[in-house]
Design a protein around this motif. Sequence first.
Motif, PDB file in Angstrom:
ATOM      1  N   ALA A   1       0.963  -1.323  -0.024  1.00  5.98           N
ATOM      2  CA  ALA A   1      -0.075   0.048  -0.026  1.00  5.98           C
ATOM      3  C   ALA A   1       0.918   1.204  -0.165  1.00  5.98           C
ATOM      4  O   ALA A   1       2.029   1.368   0.645  1.00  5.98           O
ATOM      5  CB  ALA A   1      -0.880   0.087   1.232  1.00  5.98           C
TER       6      ALA A   1
ATOM      7  N   THR B   1       2.689   2.256   3.235  1.00  2.20           N
ATOM      8  CA  THR B   1       3.921   1.364   3.640  1.00  2.20           C
ATOM      9  C   THR B   1       5.178   1.563   2.708  1.00  2.20           C
ATOM     10  O   THR B   1       5.930   1.729   3.369  1.00  2.20           O
ATOM     11  CB  THR B   1       3.188  -0.127   3.452  1.00  2.20           C
ATOM     12  OG1 THR B   1       2.113  -0.423   4.036  1.00  2.20           O
ATOM     13  CG2 THR B   1       4.537  -0.975   3.681  1.00  2.20           C
TER      14      THR B   1
ATOM     15  N   LYS C   1     -13.042   0.045   1.014  1.00  2.00           N
ATOM     16  CA  LYS C   1     -11.556   0.514   0.317  1.00  2.00           C
ATOM     17  C   LYS C   1     -11.056   1.527   1.355  1.00  2.00           C
ATOM     18  O   LYS C   1     -11.563   1.703   2.611  1.00  2.00           O
ATOM     19  CB  LYS C   1     -11.716   1.116  -0.916  1.00  2.00           C
ATOM     20  CG  LYS C   1     -12.343   0.365  -1.897  1.00  2.00           C
ATOM     21  CD  LYS C   1     -12.822   1.172  -3.113  1.00  2.00           C
ATOM     22  CE  LYS C   1     -11.300   1.712  -3.774  1.00  2.00           C
ATOM     23  NZ  LYS C   1     -11.698   2.400  -5.372  1.00  2.00           N
TER      24      LYS C   1
ATOM     25  N   GLY D   1      -7.345   3.009  -2.419  1.00  2.00           N
ATOM     26  CA  GLY D   1      -6.737   1.884  -2.893  1.00  2.00           C
ATOM     27  C   GLY D   1      -7.596   0.818  -1.873  1.00  2.00           C
ATOM     28  O   GLY D   1      -8.673   1.027  -1.088  1.00  2.00           O
TER      29      GLY D   1
ATOM     30  N   THR E   1      -8.051  -1.738   1.558  1.00  2.00           N
ATOM     31  CA  THR E   1      -7.834  -1.835   2.963  1.00  2.00           C
ATOM     32  C   THR E   1      -6.442  -2.102   3.236  1.00  2.00           C
ATOM     33  O   THR E   1      -5.692  -2.784   2.477  1.00  2.00           O
ATOM     34  CB  THR E   1      -9.040  -2.268   3.732  1.00  2.00           C
ATOM     35  OG1 THR E   1      -8.986  -3.922   3.251  1.00  2.00           O
ATOM     36  CG2 THR E   1     -10.434  -1.876   3.375  1.00  2.00           C
ATOM     37  N   LYS E   2      -6.044  -1.714   4.681  1.00  2.00           N
ATOM     38  CA  LYS E   2      -4.961  -2.324   4.875  1.00  2.00           C
ATOM     39  C   LYS E   2      -4.524  -3.701   4.746  1.00  2.00           C
ATOM     40  O   LYS E   2      -3.366  -4.325   4.498  1.00  2.00           O
ATOM     41  CB  LYS E   2      -4.683  -1.932   6.581  1.00  2.00           C
ATOM     42  CG  LYS E   2      -3.246  -2.012   7.052  1.00  2.00           C
ATOM     43  CD  LYS E   2      -2.894  -1.534   8.504  1.00  2.00           C
ATOM     44  CE  LYS E   2      -1.510  -1.216   8.903  1.00  2.00           C
ATOM     45  NZ  LYS E   2      -1.430  -1.304  10.320  1.00  2.00           N
TER      46      LYS E   2
END
Length: 392
Positions: A88, A91, A230, A243, A245-246
Motif C-alpha cells: 500500500a 507502507t 476501500k 486503494g 484496505t490495510k
Amino acid sequence: MTAKRKKMTMRRFGAVRQYRSGRWTASYLDPTGERRRAPGTFETKADAEVWLSQVEADITRGAWRDPDAGAVNFEEYATKWVVERGVAPLTVELYTRLLRLHILPGLGRLDLDEITPPRVREWRAERLSSTGAATTVAKSYRLLKAILETAADDELIRRNPCRIRGAGKEVSQSGQVATVEQVDALAEAVGIRWRLMVYLGAYGPMRPEEQAELRRKDVNVENVTIVVRKAAPELATGVRVEGPTKSEAGKRLVVLPAFLATDLRRHLDWYAEKGPEGLLFVGEKGAPFRRSTFGRRWRKARERVGMPSNFRFYDLRHTGHTLSTRSGATLKDTMVRAGQSTEKAALIYQHSDHDRQKEVAGGLDRMVRAARERARDKPDQAAGGAEVVRDT
C-alpha cells in the motif's frame, strides 16, 4: 634472473600453483565451465587444497554460489525491492522514509555481500545511540532483515546477516483510552459535521483512512451497519490515494451500536455527498476529507475538552478495543470488528460471524447508554483526564 613460477599441479578437482613469493593460489572450473580463482593466496599447498575441497563439496551438494553474485549495491537492490513489493502507498512511504533516514546512510554504499553480522550490529548500535528511538530502529531492522532475506532467496548472499535476537521487536506502548464521556465531549467539540467521524473511530472502530473512503452506499441506517470496502490514506505530500484496505480483514461489515442510528441518519441528510457513490465525509467546501485539515480541528477540540496533548485520533481505536472487551467481546471479536489480521491470528482465531458482531454491538450500546446515564446524574464531572491502559 627472476625466478619462474613453479608448474601448476593438476588435481582431480581444480588446480594449485605456487607463486615466486612462495605463496599458493588455487583455481577451478565452476558449474558453468568458467574458471574461478581463489579470492586470496594461501601459505601452504595444503591450505589451497583444503579450500578447493570445500568448493568441490559445495558444488556436489548444490550449495555453490557465484562469488560475484553479492557484488550488488545494497541501495540499488533495496530501492528496487520496495518497488516490487506491491504494498500500500502508506507502507511504501514508510519503507522509503526508513531507508532514507536510517538504513542507507550507514549501509547504502556497501555491496550485499559486504553487509556482515558485525556490520549489522554496529549499524543498529549506532542508530540506537544517535536517535534514542528504539521503536523506529526496530522497524528499520525488520525492513533491513526482510530485504536481505529476499537477497538470500535470490542466492545473492549465502545467509541473512541480520541475526540479532529480538532486534525487530517493538516495546509495547501504552495506548490512551478515553471514557464514554470524553468521546462524547470530543464529538461535540469537533463540530457537528465531523462528530460522526469521532464516533466511528471509537465505536466502529474504523481507521481514518477507511472513513475517508466511505460512500453513501456503504451505510445502512435501518440495520445500523457500515460496509468498509476501500481506504483512502493521505501521504505526507498531501496526495490522497484511493486503494484497498490495510489487509483483507479490513474489508468488513461493521455492526454499530444502536444509539448511532440518529447520527448516521442526520449525517446522511445534512453532509454526505448525493448519490450511491457520494463520499460520507466531505469538507465545508465539498472537498474530500483531508487529514491535514481535520488535524487542526482535532487538536483544537482535544484542547477544549482537556484531553492530553498526545491523545491521537487513532487512540479512539484503542478506546473501541477496550470498551468492546469490557462489554463482553472476545479477542477474535474485536479483531474482526477492527479489521485486524496477522499471520498468527489467521492460524489461531476462528471467524466471528454476523450474529456475534450484533451481540458485541449490543453490549457496547448498553455500556455507552449506561455511562451516559451516569454522566447525567453527575453533571459537574470533568471531561478531561484520559485513562492510560495497555493497548489490546
